[in-house]
Write a protein that holds these residues in place. Sequence first.
Motif, PDB file in Angstrom:
ATOM      1  N   LEU A   1       0.878  -1.280  -0.023  1.00  0.00           N
ATOM      2  CA  LEU A   1       0.157  -0.301   0.075  1.00  0.00           C
ATOM      3  C   LEU A   1       0.909   1.316   0.114  1.00  0.00           C
ATOM      4  N   GLU A   2       2.090   1.208   0.316  1.00  0.00           N
ATOM      5  CA  GLU A   2       3.088   2.293   0.215  1.00  0.00           C
ATOM      6  C   GLU A   2       3.392   2.460  -1.060  1.00  0.00           C
ATOM      7  N   HIS A   3       3.354   1.413  -2.044  1.00  0.00           N
ATOM      8  CA  HIS A   3       3.927   1.437  -3.223  1.00  0.00           C
ATOM      9  C   HIS A   3       3.105   1.032  -4.236  1.00  0.00           C
ATOM     10  N   PRO A   4       1.608   1.633  -4.214  1.00  0.00           N
ATOM     11  CA  PRO A   4       0.638   1.158  -5.329  1.00  0.00           C
ATOM     12  C   PRO A   4       1.354   1.245  -6.750  1.00  0.00           C
ATOM     13  N   ASN A   5       0.884   0.298  -7.383  1.00  0.00           N
ATOM     14  CA  ASN A   5       1.325   0.497  -8.924  1.00  0.00           C
ATOM     15  C   ASN A   5       2.430   0.183  -9.119  1.00  0.00           C
ATOM     16  N   HIS A   6       3.440  -0.022  -8.353  1.00  0.00           N
ATOM     17  CA  HIS A   6       4.767  -0.038  -8.592  1.00  0.00           C
ATOM     18  C   HIS A   6       5.122  -1.452  -8.293  1.00  0.00           C
ATOM     19  N   VAL A   7       5.965  -2.179  -9.413  1.00  0.00           N
ATOM     20  CA  VAL A   7       6.587  -3.246  -9.241  1.00  0.00           C
ATOM     21  C   VAL A   7       7.605  -3.536  -8.231  1.00  0.00           C
ATOM     22  N   LEU A   8       7.271  -4.390  -7.215  1.00  0.00           N
ATOM     23  CA  LEU A   8       8.445  -4.734  -6.324  1.00  0.00           C
ATOM     24  C   LEU A   8       9.134  -6.191  -6.552  1.00  0.00           C
TER      25      LEU A   8
END
Length: 229
Positions: free
Chosen positions: A166-173
């Motif tokens: 949720l701290e990095h939505p839409n970002h591939v981790l």
Amino acid sequence: MAPRIKIVEDEEKIARVLQLELEYEGYEVSIDYDGLHAWENIQEETFDLYILDVMLPGLSGMELLRRIRREKQTEPVLMLTARDATVDKVTGLDQGADDYMTKPFDMEELLARIRVLLRRGGAAAGQEEALTFGALTLNVPRREAFRGEDLLDLTPREFDLLHCFLEHPNHVLSREQLLDQVWGFAYAGETNVVDVYVRYLRQKMDKPYEAAYIRTVRGVGYVLKEPVS
């Protein structure tokens, strides 16, 4: 104000060395030598970081950790163990510990890990109370997660994993990024632990519903995206 650190360690020589080193670094230190007395003090005072020995009289370090997390306290916890036992480390991390060290430990490494944990704790304290993305809501201080009106029954590690997404939505981790942010830089296990916990999280957060938020990016890792209608 100097960060306050609670040390719970029944070996007085180790506790005293830790106290002297930490006070030299500018921290305020409180020591308890048994788990029961420590729990009484923890309920009455506030601390910025806990250092807990696994093997303690009264209450074990694991039980103290469980009680701290059960009371929704989110301050960082570093576990100390005299045994290089994987089961201790895995159990501690699953119960919500942020890091661990095996005795005997290098003091400079311990101080470095404490600095990292305090930075993370300070960042978490400055966050908004709620993180939202689509139908997902995270109440950070209360460590509660919702999908719509439904309260999700998450373990501490599952909550931390969802928090990271949720701290990095839409970002591939990548798996390595998730390991570093959720399990800590010192985690020495296999990266497939990420796949295991993503599966656990999906079972509770996505599978009971018609649309999934967590998507796999093959060869890379995972991403949190709005479900496709």
